[in-house]
Design a protein around this motif. Structure first.
Motif, PDB file in Angstrom:
ATOM      1  N   SER A 197      -3.345   6.228   7.373  1.00 39.13           N
ATOM      2  CA  SER A 197      -2.817   5.091   5.718  1.00 39.13           C
ATOM      3  C   SER A 197      -3.253   3.233   6.210  1.00 39.13           C
ATOM      4  CB  SER A 197      -1.454   4.985   5.629  1.00 39.13           C
ATOM      5  OG  SER A 197      -0.054   4.289   7.313  1.00 39.13           O
ATOM      6  N   LYS A 223       0.515  -1.186  -0.447  1.00 42.07           N
ATOM      7  CA  LYS A 223       0.149   0.068   0.157  1.00 42.07           C
ATOM      8  C   LYS A 223       1.165   1.253  -0.297  1.00 42.07           C
ATOM      9  CE  LYS A 223      -3.013  -0.631   3.554  1.00 42.07           C
ATOM     10  NZ  LYS A 223      -3.620  -0.652   4.784  1.00 42.07           N
ATOM     11  N   SER A 224      -0.014   1.905  -0.673  1.00 44.04           N
ATOM     12  CA  SER A 224       1.092   3.518  -0.444  1.00 44.04           C
ATOM     13  C   SER A 224      -0.103   4.852   0.027  1.00 44.04           C
ATOM     14  CB  SER A 224       2.059   3.932  -2.280  1.00 44.04           C
ATOM     15  OG  SER A 224       2.353   5.064  -2.376  1.00 44.04           O
ATOM     16  N   TYR A 225       0.577   5.754   1.190  1.00 47.13           N
ATOM     17  CA  TYR A 225      -0.691   6.854   1.058  1.00 47.13           C
ATOM     18  C   TYR A 225       0.539   8.070   0.747  1.00 47.13           C
ATOM     19  CZ  TYR A 225      -2.059   9.657   5.054  1.00 47.13           C
ATOM     20  OH  TYR A 225      -2.903  11.020   5.951  1.00 47.13           O
ATOM     21  N   LYS A 251       4.994  10.167   3.266  1.00 44.39           N
ATOM     22  CA  LYS A 251       4.418   9.356   2.182  1.00 44.39           C
ATOM     23  C   LYS A 251       4.936   7.918   3.240  1.00 44.39           C
ATOM     24  CE  LYS A 251       4.444   7.556  -2.109  1.00 44.39           C
ATOM     25  NZ  LYS A 251       3.424   7.789  -2.911  1.00 44.39           N
ATOM     26  N   CYS A 280      -1.677  11.093  10.058  1.00 47.05           N
ATOM     27  CA  CYS A 280      -1.257  10.326   8.806  1.00 47.05           C
ATOM     28  C   CYS A 280      -0.655   8.233   8.885  1.00 47.05           C
ATOM     29  CB  CYS A 280       0.199  10.857   8.538  1.00 47.05           C
ATOM     30  SG  CYS A 280       0.167  12.735   7.873  1.00 47.05           S
TER      31      CYS A 280
END
Length: 138
Positions: free
Chosen positions: A32, A2-4, A134, A28
């Motif tokens: 995520s 996964k990417s946030y 990120k 954050c």
């Protein structure tokens, strides 16, 4: 995997400041949903920094003294960059303090050592600037 991605915005009332943004980054991370991976936090302006250190007022004062000795704000005429903006010292201070940090994410938490916190360093403030968070992982 996964990417946030999220951008945070900071605007300090003074030209220089240090803001503890650890809680912002932890929020954050929670958003995520990532439990294992890496978190990148970087300043998206060339007169600001992101770094890890202790949240201790005396140390922050020491940063100020050290940075001002290495890259004094004045006289403005000492820098070839100054002209339209008088912020050459802010560019140099950013180089010294760094652009980004990468922190391990373990079991849904930032995997820090004792006293480690994430800071946004501002060297030419009084206007909004962005910080990128990120997070990648599982």
């Amino acid at each position: 995997m996964k990417s946030y991605r999220k951008e945070l915005t900071f605007s300090t009332p003074s030209r220089r400041a240090y803001v503890n943004i650890t809680r912002d980054v932890e929020r954050c991370l929670h958003e995520s949903g990532i439990r294992e991976g890496l978190a990148l936090v970087n300043a998206m302006n060339i007169t600001a920094s992101v770094f890890i250190n202790d949240d201790e007022r005396g140390l922050h004062g020491d940063f100020e003294t050290w940075l001002e000795r290495l890259a004094p704000e004045k006289p403005y005429s000492q820098y070839a960059h100054n002209g339209v903006e008088d912020n050459a010292d802010a560019h140099l201070k950013r180089q010294l303090m760094g652009r980004e940090v990468v922190a391990a994410v373990t079991d849904g938490r930032l995997d820090f050592g004792t006293w480690e916190q994430i800071f946004y360093g501002e060297y030419d403030g009084r206007r909004p600037k962005r910080v990128l968070v990120k997070i990648i992982g599982e």
